[in-house]
Design an enzyme around this catalytic site. Structure first.
Site, PDB file in Angstrom:
ATOM      1  N   ARG A  92      57.750  16.863  22.434  1.00 47.05           N
ATOM      2  CA  ARG A  92      56.881  15.743  22.787  1.00 47.05           C
ATOM      3  C   ARG A  92      55.935  16.171  23.899  1.00 47.05           C
ATOM      4  NH1 ARG A  92      59.166   9.678  23.183  1.00 47.05           N
ATOM      5  NH2 ARG A  92      59.437  10.204  20.986  1.00 47.05           N
ATOM      6  N   LYS A 116      65.823  18.203  22.248  1.00 51.37           N
ATOM      7  CA  LYS A 116      64.453  17.688  22.321  1.00 51.37           C
ATOM      8  C   LYS A 116      63.753  18.384  23.469  1.00 51.37           C
ATOM      9  CE  LYS A 116      62.028  14.194  20.391  1.00 51.37           C
ATOM     10  NZ  LYS A 116      62.146  13.582  19.063  1.00 51.37           N
ATOM     11  N   ASP A 122      56.646  16.344  17.380  1.00 49.51           N
ATOM     12  CA  ASP A 122      56.922  14.981  17.823  1.00 49.51           C
ATOM     13  C   ASP A 122      55.612  14.394  18.350  1.00 49.51           C
ATOM     14  OD1 ASP A 122      59.184  13.021  18.268  1.00 49.51           O
ATOM     15  OD2 ASP A 122      58.388  13.086  20.293  1.00 49.51           O
ATOM     16  N   GLY A 152      53.363  -1.721  13.602  1.00 47.61           N
ATOM     17  CA  GLY A 152      52.877  -0.343  13.570  1.00 47.61           C
ATOM     18  C   GLY A 152      52.491   0.022  12.155  1.00 47.61           C
ATOM     19  N   VAL A 170      54.215   5.886   8.903  1.00 43.06           N
ATOM     20  CA  VAL A 170      55.429   5.339   8.298  1.00 43.06           C
ATOM     21  C   VAL A 170      55.227   3.867   7.933  1.00 43.06           C
ATOM     22  CG1 VAL A 170      57.889   4.911   8.585  1.00 43.06           C
ATOM     23  CG2 VAL A 170      56.867   6.938   9.623  1.00 43.06           C
ATOM     24  N   GLY A 171      54.685   3.098   8.875  1.00 44.59           N
ATOM     25  CA  GLY A 171      54.556   1.658   8.670  1.00 44.59           C
ATOM     26  C   GLY A 171      53.735   1.312   7.431  1.00 44.59           C
ATOM     27  N   ARG A 222      43.170  -1.244  12.082  1.00 43.24           N
ATOM     28  CA  ARG A 222      44.185  -0.621  11.225  1.00 43.24           C
ATOM     29  C   ARG A 222      45.112  -1.684  10.636  1.00 43.24           C
ATOM     30  NH1 ARG A 222      47.108   4.309  13.897  1.00 43.24           N
ATOM     31  NH2 ARG A 222      44.965   5.028  13.827  1.00 43.24           N
ATOM     32  N   ALA A 236      56.538   1.411  15.483  1.00 43.24           N
ATOM     33  CA  ALA A 236      55.493   1.818  16.431  1.00 43.24           C
ATOM     34  C   ALA A 236      56.105   2.509  17.632  1.00 43.24           C
ATOM     35  CB  ALA A 236      54.670   0.595  16.846  1.00 43.24           C
ATOM     36  N   ASN A 281      61.884   5.248  16.964  1.00 45.94           N
ATOM     37  CA  ASN A 281      63.030   5.761  17.704  1.00 45.94           C
ATOM     38  C   ASN A 281      63.262   4.893  18.929  1.00 45.94           C
ATOM     39  OD1 ASN A 281      63.791   8.208  16.252  1.00 45.94           O
ATOM     40  ND2 ASN A 281      61.772   8.973  16.837  1.00 45.94           N
TER      41      ASN A 281
HETATM   42  P1  NAD Z   1      51.876   6.748  13.880  1.00 49.19           P
HETATM   43  O1  NAD Z   1      51.324   7.235  15.182  1.00 49.19           O
HETATM   44  O2  NAD Z   1      51.275   7.223  12.615  1.00 49.19           O
HETATM   45  O3  NAD Z   1      51.783   5.150  13.850  1.00 49.19           O
HETATM   46  C1  NAD Z   1      52.152   4.343  14.920  1.00 49.19           C
HETATM   47  C2  NAD Z   1      51.288   3.102  14.848  1.00 49.19           C
HETATM   48  O4  NAD Z   1      51.762   2.191  15.834  1.00 49.19           O
HETATM   49  C3  NAD Z   1      49.815   3.358  15.149  1.00 49.19           C
HETATM   50  O5  NAD Z   1      49.028   2.758  14.137  1.00 49.19           O
HETATM   51  C4  NAD Z   1      49.597   2.684  16.498  1.00 49.19           C
HETATM   52  O6  NAD Z   1      48.287   2.149  16.634  1.00 49.19           O
HETATM   53  C5  NAD Z   1      50.634   1.600  16.461  1.00 49.19           C
HETATM   54  N1  NAD Z   1      51.057   1.084  17.748  1.00 49.19           N
HETATM   55  C6  NAD Z   1      51.200   1.764  18.909  1.00 49.19           C
HETATM   56  N2  NAD Z   1      51.647   0.936  19.858  1.00 49.19           N
HETATM   57  C7  NAD Z   1      51.793  -0.271  19.283  1.00 49.19           C
HETATM   58  C8  NAD Z   1      52.217  -1.543  19.751  1.00 49.19           C
HETATM   59  N3  NAD Z   1      52.609  -1.709  21.023  1.00 49.19           N
HETATM   60  N4  NAD Z   1      52.254  -2.571  18.886  1.00 49.19           N
HETATM   61  C9  NAD Z   1      51.866  -2.394  17.605  1.00 49.19           C
HETATM   62  N5  NAD Z   1      51.451  -1.214  17.110  1.00 49.19           N
HETATM   63  C10 NAD Z   1      51.413  -0.183  17.944  1.00 49.19           C
HETATM   64  O7  NAD Z   1      53.450   7.036  13.948  1.00 49.19           O
HETATM   65  P2  NAD Z   1      54.443   7.177  12.719  1.00 49.19           P
HETATM   66  O8  NAD Z   1      54.538   8.601  12.327  1.00 49.19           O
HETATM   67  O9  NAD Z   1      54.113   6.143  11.697  1.00 49.19           O
HETATM   68  O10 NAD Z   1      55.835   6.818  13.424  1.00 49.19           O
HETATM   69  C11 NAD Z   1      56.137   5.476  13.765  1.00 49.19           C
HETATM   70  C12 NAD Z   1      57.415   5.443  14.572  1.00 49.19           C
HETATM   71  O11 NAD Z   1      58.481   5.992  13.801  1.00 49.19           O
HETATM   72  C13 NAD Z   1      57.394   6.261  15.869  1.00 49.19           C
HETATM   73  O12 NAD Z   1      58.166   5.593  16.831  1.00 49.19           O
HETATM   74  C14 NAD Z   1      58.069   7.556  15.485  1.00 49.19           C
HETATM   75  O13 NAD Z   1      58.685   8.171  16.608  1.00 49.19           O
HETATM   76  C15 NAD Z   1      59.099   7.060  14.507  1.00 49.19           C
HETATM   77  N6  NAD Z   1      59.528   8.081  13.546  1.00 49.19           N
HETATM   78  C16 NAD Z   1      58.612   8.638  12.724  1.00 49.19           C
HETATM   79  C17 NAD Z   1      59.002   9.595  11.790  1.00 49.19           C
HETATM   80  C18 NAD Z   1      58.009  10.206  10.855  1.00 49.19           C
HETATM   81  O14 NAD Z   1      58.428  10.839   9.877  1.00 49.19           O
HETATM   82  N7  NAD Z   1      56.719  10.055  11.071  1.00 49.19           N
HETATM   83  C19 NAD Z   1      60.366   9.958  11.700  1.00 49.19           C
HETATM   84  C20 NAD Z   1      61.292   9.353  12.546  1.00 49.19           C
HETATM   85  C21 NAD Z   1      60.857   8.401  13.463  1.00 49.19           C
END
Ligand code: NAD
Length: 347
Positions: A43, A79, A114, A173, A177-178, A201, A231, A254
Site C-alpha cells: 500500500r 502486508k 494494493d 463504491g 468491484v462495486g 461514477r 469502497a 477490507n
Molecule cells: P476502486 O478504487 O476501483 O473503487 C472504489 C470506489 O469507491 C471508487 O469509485 C471511489 O470513488 C469510491 N469511494 C471512495 N470513497 C468512498 C466513500 N467514502 N463513499 C462512497 N464511495 C467511495 O476499488 P476496488 O478495486 O473496486 O475495491 C473496492 C474495495 O474492495 C476496496 O476497499 C478494496 O480494498 C477491496 N478489495 C478489492 C479487491 C479487488 O480485487 N479489487 C479485492 C479485495 C478487496
C-alpha cells in the site's frame, strides 16, 4: 518496541525500511508464515507518523493471515506500506530500492498490488530478485464474483426465497468491484442503489443497472435488504451500526468493521454480517490460480466455493450462538494450528 500502541510481539516480523536517498520509508509486516509465504499487497499512502504506518501494516497483515487461511490457500499473511514521499521523487528508484528490502525477507513476504500501487510498481519491486505475486489480470471481477456468492449464501441463510430477485441492494463504491457486483446482481433481478464519492461514477453505474443513486453521505441510513460496502475501510462503527437499515452486510471492502466489537453490535441488531475477509477472497484466489496454472473453470470453482464456505460459517455461528466473525476467526485459527512450523513452511 517502545512506540505507544504498537504490539511488537504480535506477529512474526516487522521490518522498518529506510533509504533517504530515494525517499523510501516503508514497513513490511509479516504476520504469520505457517501456511506459506505471507501474501499481501503493497500500500502506498500518506500517514501522519511512523506509528500510524506500522500499526496499519500490522493490522492489514493480520487480516491477510485470516483471509488466506479461511480461503484454504497456501499463503500466510503479510502486508507492506510505503509512505508516499509526495511529488518530485523517482518512483521507479523508490520501488526498486523497496524491492531490495523485500528480497531480504528471503521469500517470507510475497508482495502484491494494493491501494496506491500498480502491476508496474510490482514489476519494479521484482527486479531485485524478490518473488512477487505478479499478476497482469485485474482480480476485481473474481472478487465481485466471490462477494456475490457470499451475498447469495447470506440471503439463503435468512430463509427460503427467490434469491436476490426483488431484493434492494445498496452498493457503496462503484469502482472495479462495486460495478461488477452491481451488474451481476441487476442481471438476477435485484434492485440496485449505488453510492460513490464520485457522483458522476455513481450516476453512470446506476444508469447501467437501471438503479437509483444514493448520495455518498446518505448511505448509512438508507433502507435496503443488503448493504455491500465496496469502497473504504472502517464504514461500520458503533454509531453507523445503530443507524443501519438493512438485514445483511456483505461486501468487498477490507476492514469494514472499525473494531472487532462491532460484530456483536451488528448481531445484537439482528443484522447478518459476512466477514469481509471471507467474502472478498476472490482476488487472492485468483493470484493463487495464476501461480499454480489453474484454468478459468478451476478458478471459478474455487471462487464459487466462497458460497458454501459462508453458508457453513453462518450455520456454525448460529449453532454456537456466536458471530460470523468469531466463527471465521476460529476457523482460521484451527487451520493455522494444524499447519507446520514456520521454517518448514517458508524454506
Ligand atoms: P476502486 O478504487 O476501483 O473503487 C472504489 C470506489 O469507491 C471508487 O469509485 C471511489 O470513488 C469510491 N469511494 C471512495 N470513497 C468512498 C466513500 N467514502 N463513499 C462512497 N464511495 C467511495 O476499488 P476496488 O478495486 O473496486 O475495491 C473496492 C474495495 O474492495 C476496496 O476497499 C478494496 O480494498 C477491496 N478489495 C478489492 C479487491 C479487488 O480485487 N479489487 C479485492 C479485495 C478487496
Amino acid at each position: 518496541v517502545g512506540i505507544a500502541g504498537i504490539e511488537p510481539w504480535g506477529m512474526e516480523q516487522t521490518v522498518i525500511c529506510h533509504d533517504e536517498s530515494v525517499g523510501l520509508r516503508a514497513v513490511i509486516a509479516i504476520d504469520d508464515t505457517r501456511l506459506g509465504p505471507g501474501l499481501g499487497g503493497i500500500r502506498l499512502a500518506r500517514y501522519p507518523d511512523a506509528t500510524a504506518a506500522i500499526r496499519e501494516a500490522q493490522r492489514l497483515a493480520a487480516a491477510m493471515t485470516r483471509k488466506n487461511a479461511v480461503a484454504e490457500l497456501p499463503f500466510g499473511g503479510a502486508k507492506a506500506v510505503v509512505l508516499d514521499p509526495g511529488p518530485g521523487v523517482d518512483r521507479a528508484a523508490l520501488m526498486r530500492r523497496f524491492g531490495d528490502f523485500v528480497a531480504r525477507t528471503g521469500g517470507a513476504y510475497l508482495p502484491g498490488v494494493d491501494m496506491g500501487t500498480t502491476p508496474h510498481d510490482l514489476a519494479l519491486v521484482g527486479e531485485s530478485g524478490a518473488p512477487v505475486s505478479c499478476s497482469h489480470v485485474d482480480p476485481s471481477g473474481w472478487t465481485a464474483r466471490g462477494v456475490r456468492r457470499a451475498i447469495d449464501a447470506a440471503v439463503a441463510h435468512r430463509g427460503p426465497g427467490a434469491g436476490v430477485a426483488g431484493l434492494r441492494v445498496l452498493v457503496q463504491g462503484a469502482g472495479h468491484v462495486g460495478r461488477a457486483l452491481a451488474l451481476d446482481l441487476a442481471h438476477d433481478g435485484a434492485e440496485l442503489l449505488i453510492a460513490d464519492a464520485d457522483a458522476d461514477r455513481a450516476a453512470a453505474v446506476a444508469a447501467e443497472v437501471r438503479g437509483g443513486v444514493v448520495a455518498a453521505d446518505a448511505v448509512i441510513g438508507t433502507r435496503c435488504d443488503v448493504f455491500a460496502p465496496c469502497a473504504v475501510a472502517g464504514v461500520l462503527t458503533p454509531a453507523t451500526i445503530a443507524a443501519l437499515d438493512c438485514a445483511i452486510v456483505a461486501g468487498a471492502a477490507n476492514d469494514t468493521l472499525a473494531s472487532p466489537g462491532c460484530a456483536e453490535l451488528l448481531a445484537a441488531r439482528g443484522i447478518l454480517y459476512v466477514p469481509d475477509f471471507v467474502a472478498n477472497a476472490g482476488g487472492v484466489i485468483q493470484i493463487h490460480a495464476e501461480r499454480v496454472g489453474w484454468d478459468d473453470h478451476h478458478l471459478a470453482d474455487a471462487v464459487d466455493a466462497i458460497g458454501p464456505r459462508v453458508a457453513g460459517l453462518l450455520a456454525e455461528a448460529a449453532e454456537h450462538d456466536t458471530t460470523p466473525l468469531a466463527a471465521a476467526e476460529a476457523r482460521a485459527a484451527r487451520r493455522l494450528a494444524a499447519a507446520p512450523r514456520v521454517r518448514e513452511a517458508v524454506a
